[in-house]
Design an enzyme around this catalytic site. Structure first.
Site, PDB file in Angstrom:
ATOM      1  N   ILE A 110       0.837  -1.185   0.000  1.00 56.01           N
ATOM      2  CA  ILE A 110       0.000   0.000   0.000  1.00 56.01           C
ATOM      3  C   ILE A 110       0.874   1.238   0.000  1.00 56.01           C
ATOM      4  O   ILE A 110       1.847   1.335   0.759  1.00 56.01           O
ATOM      5  CB  ILE A 110      -0.915   0.023   1.239  1.00 56.01           C
ATOM      6  CG1 ILE A 110      -1.753  -1.252   1.270  1.00 56.01           C
ATOM      7  CG2 ILE A 110      -1.800   1.247   1.225  1.00 56.01           C
ATOM      8  CD1 ILE A 110      -2.448  -1.486   2.576  1.00 56.01           C
ATOM      9  N   CYS A 111       0.519   2.143  -0.849  1.00 53.89           N
ATOM     10  CA  CYS A 111       1.274   3.385  -0.927  1.00 53.89           C
ATOM     11  C   CYS A 111       0.537   4.455  -0.142  1.00 53.89           C
ATOM     12  O   CYS A 111      -0.458   4.993  -0.609  1.00 53.89           O
ATOM     13  CB  CYS A 111       1.421   3.775  -2.394  1.00 53.89           C
ATOM     14  SG  CYS A 111       2.458   5.169  -2.605  1.00 53.89           S
TER      15      CYS A 111
END
Lengths: 105, 724
Positions: free
Chosen positions: A85-86
């Site tokens: 996840i960014c």
């Protein structure tokens, strides 16, 4: 080393008052490791889906953010093929430790 | 980084025969380069993994291209090996030292927790975080003694507002919380103790601090012992069987910062207003919002948003490691393809932002500590508070309020929320306790710059190599590489005397030979001649060029040149075979024609003799030719005209050989290489010729060979001069 108080407290709180649509269950053998499942929010493209994630609280948590990853394939601009996840709060050094909500002051 | 590089350098450092085996990629063993060069090529390719390079790398590079005797190189290698030696142990020593330091720190922590205290807290972390303590211990300690930063109080996991003193004390000591009706077992709060407390606080303090200052530096341990016994005997608390009665002992910092720091004195009381200090502290404990532990309510407050934060959490907050400024909003994908390039160009742009507040994200995080209304434990003697927030002296405050019950009020209650500027004197920033961030940043910048320079050098090298490669492959335009290299030569302004002759000499020979030969001849001598000067130009243009990359280039170049040679040798061998056949034919022709001239001359048994002589010639010719072929590319020009007789072939070959050497000699930048190469070759050529001369002497009556003999002796004389 013993589990830091913060993790114990947060886990207790999580169990006591779970966030709607999100389940997080710590492993019995490693209380830093959680199995998470998120239900797709209503009126979103993810509605009806159940997304599994894994979450790990590193050694120096809360000074470093938790490590979290989608196990279920998901099509999302901020999530890569491996489920990473960014998100800025998940990166680098602590920018904003979650503060206790029941803090009076 | 350090680890892998060490391993590699370890692997590379041992004996030179390793280098030879490592060069198996470079083809056959019969290379024209002398062993020293070979070995150097091996070392250079092996050395690639090394991070720590010194001047001698440059020296090694220059040594390749400039004059450098064998002995010097030997010495240099010795030096390198020596340098490798301490390097290894340095790594190990560092690890050992680290472990030792940790152990010492652990011991120091135990000692400090046992002996030192500030207002019921400690001067060392109590173990909420297990990571490395990378803040400046001295500074934090000093700030805590100055009451500018909260001491490391022990965080208690739970807290109830209605806990009795006994319960509070138990909690603070990590014991089981007793029942509410339990009495404080070991700490009898005598009503009379107040006055005693006061006298003990006031009167002996002066003497203590004085004796402390006197007997301090010479023998700290003995003075500590003496003073602790003194304070124990004089203290009314001596009889207390409190678990931490050791804290009564007089203590001071270890000798490390004793000289610089102001004199520390101790207020050994563990009670405030007849109550145990723990009870007072933790009566209205507040939770640190980061570690979720309960602390005395006098925690540090963030300067920006007035949030509490315990010291233990505060010392964990620091700048992020130096990084390239994020142009995109944070949250861009982690592995960026252009990251490498960007980093290469952004060596100087590395930044290190001050830590921002964990609560409100305001940059330049800092905290303010409001000192407690009383002081216990270590204080600096004669220290007025750096900023006069608190007007009253602690003792007077204590004495005036000791009779009242309103002492342990929480300061946060009546406190107005204030914000402080970063540069306010009260504010302790994260940089304050980590003053080394600037050097860290500079170090990172340096490293990035070095990497960028290395990348630039590599790109330039790749460009040059590409051109050379192209040229070697294409026979259509044999002069292109030369032109490029000459341009580089001129632009760099580093015109070696060789540069000119290297480009000039081939011109006359072109007329004599055909283009195909020229093209096949060109690449092999050219790279050794011009590439180093190109290297120099690169070296000069970019001062910070990474030598490691240069060494890589050199290794690639050497192997390329060798490959070229190998090709040439094959060609020559093929050609030599043809020549040999022709030679045999010529020999048979000679043998048949021999009787005729022999009748003119001495003629006893001319036919067999000439026959054997010629056979000897042909026999010796073949090894000579073979040798010449193995010596690569030196014969080609003369051998183009092989159609004539055997003798006429032999002599111009020898002559051409030496001429060729003369032509190519100045092209070599490595003089040592050229010299050793030529010496070896001439030895071979001379012996071959000597034999030829010998056998031609047998043919003295033949006019052909007589003429040839003249040439051959002339050439051998020339060779003798050259070797001399």
């Amino acid at each position: 080393m013993a589990l830091p108080k913060r993790i114990i407290k947060e886990t207790e709180r999580l169990v006591a008052e779970p966030v709607p649509g999100i389940q997080a269950v710590p492993h019995d053998d490693n209380l830093r490791y959680f199995d998470v499942s998120i239900h797709g929010p209503t009126q979103s493209p993810y509605e009806g889906g159940v997304f599994k994630l894994e979450l790990f609280l590193p050694e120096d948590y809360p000074m470093t953010p938790p490590k979290i990853r989608f196990l279920t394939k998901i099509y999302h601009p901020n999530i890569d093929r491996l489920g990473r996840i960014c998100l800025d709060v998940l990166k680098g050094r602590l920018k904003r430790p979650l503060s206790s909500p029941n803090q009076s002051s | 980084m350090g680890n892998t590089s060490t391993k590699e350098s370890r692997g590379a450092s041992p004996p030179p025969h390793n280098h030879r085996t490592s060069r198996s990629f470079s083809g056959t063993a019969s290379s024209a380069f002398p062993p020293e060069v070979e070995r150097n090529a091996g070392t250079s390719s092996l050395r690639l993994g090394r991070r720590h390079r010194g001047d001698n790398f440059e020296a090694a590079l220059l040594g390749l291209s400039l004059t450098h005797t064998h002995r010097e190189r030997e010495r240099e290698r010795e030096r390198e090996r020596e340098q490798d030696g301490p390097y290894k142990t340095r790594e190990e020593r560092r690890a050992e030292k680290e472990a030792e330091r940790r152990k010492e720190r652990e011991k120091e922590r135990e000692r400090s927790m046992a002996e030192e205290s500030v207002d019921g807290g400690y001067l060392v972390t109590v173990g909420v975080y297990t990571g490395l303590e990378d803040y400046n211990l001295k500074i934090v300690r000093q700030l805590q003694i100055e009451r500018r930063l909260a001491p490391f109080w022990k965080g208690i996991p739970d807290h109830e507002d209605d806990w009795t003193d006994a319960q509070l004390v138990a909690a603070a000591h990590s014991r089981e919380i007793p029942d509410a009706d339990a009495v404080l077992p070991p700490s009898p709060t005598k009503p009379s103790s107040t006055s005693e407390d006061l006298t003990r606080l006031t009167v002996p303090l002066a003497t203590r601090s004085r004796s402390q200052s006197y007997g301090s530096d010479a023998s700290p341990s003995s003075s500590t012992g003496r003073l602790s016994s003194l304070s124990l005997s004089s203290s009314p608390l001596a009889g207390f069987t409190r678990p931490r009665s050791k804290t009564l002992g007089f203590s001071r910092s270890s000798s490390a910062n004793a000289n610089a720091a102001p004199v520390e004195t101790n207020i050994p009381s563990r009670t405030v207003n007849n109550r145990p200090i723990e009870a007072v502290l933790y009566e209205h404990a507040s939770e640190c919002p980061i570690c979720f532990l309960y602390y005395p309510p006098h925690l540090n407050r963030t300067r920006c948003c007035d949030q509490p934060i315990c010291s233990e959490c505060f010392v964990q907050i620091k700048r992020a490691d130096p990084h390239v400024p994020e142009h995109s909003p944070p949250g861009s994908p982690a592995p960026q393809p252009a990251d490498q390039d960007r980093r290469a160009h952004a060596g100087d742009q590395l930044i290190s932002e001050p830590a921002s507040c964990p609560f409100c994200k305001q940059p330049e995080f800092g905290v303010v500590f409001q000192p407690l209304p009383w002081k216990r434990g270590l204080v600096y003697a004669n220290q007025s508070h750096p900023y006069s927030v608190q007007q009253q002296s602690p003792l007077s405050y204590n004495s005036t309020t000791s009779s009242t019950s309103s002492l342990p009020t929480t300061p946060s209650g009546g406190r107005k929320k204030t914000t402080y500027a970063v540069n306010a004197p009260e504010v302790i920033t994260t940089d304050r306790i980590r003053p080394d961030w600037a050097t860290k940043l500079a170090h990172a910048k340096n490293q990035a710059a070095r990497r960028a320079a290395a990348a630039t050098a590599l790109h330039t090298a790749a460009y040059l190599m590409h051109n050379i490669n192209n040229n070697g492959g294409s026979s259509s335009n044999p002069f292109s590489s030369r032109r490029i290299l000459r341009r580089i030569n001129n632009s760099s302004g580093s015109m070696t005397p060789n540069g000119g002759s290297g480009t000039a000499t081939p011109a006359p020979t072109t007329s004599a030979t055909n283009i195909a030969q020229q093209s096949s001849e060109t690449p092999a001598p050219a790279p050794p001649a011009n590439a180093p000067s190109a290297l120099h130009s690169v070296l000069r243009r970019a001062r910070m060029v990474d030598l490691e990359e240069m060494m890589l280039m050199e290794a690639i170049r050497l192997s390329l040149a060798e490959e070229e040679e190998r090709k040439h040798k094959e060609e020559k061998e093929a050609k030599a075979k043809g020549e040999k056949e022709e030679l045999d034919r010529a020999a048979t022709r000679l043998a048949t024609s021999a009787p005729e001239p022999s009748s003119m001359g001495k003629g006893k048994s001319p036919a067999p003799r000439v026959d054997t002589a010629v056979r000897r010639t042909s026999e010796e010719q073949s090894p000579t030719v073979g040798f010449g072929a193995s010596q690569h590319l030196k014969i080609h020009r003369a051998t183009s005209d092989v159609s004539s007789s055997a003798s006429s072939m032999k002599e111009p070959e020898a002559g051409g050989n030496s001429e060729d050497e003369e032509a190519t000699e100045p092209m070599f930048n490595f003089q040592s290489l050229a010299q050793t190469l030529m010496a070896g070759e001439e030895d071979g050529a001379a012996t071959g010729k000597g034999k030829q001369v010998e056998c031609e002497n047998g043919h003295a009556e033949e006019p052909d060979t007589a003429e040839g003999k003249g040439v051959s002796t002339a050439s051998s004389v020339r060779i003798g001069q050259e070797t001399a």
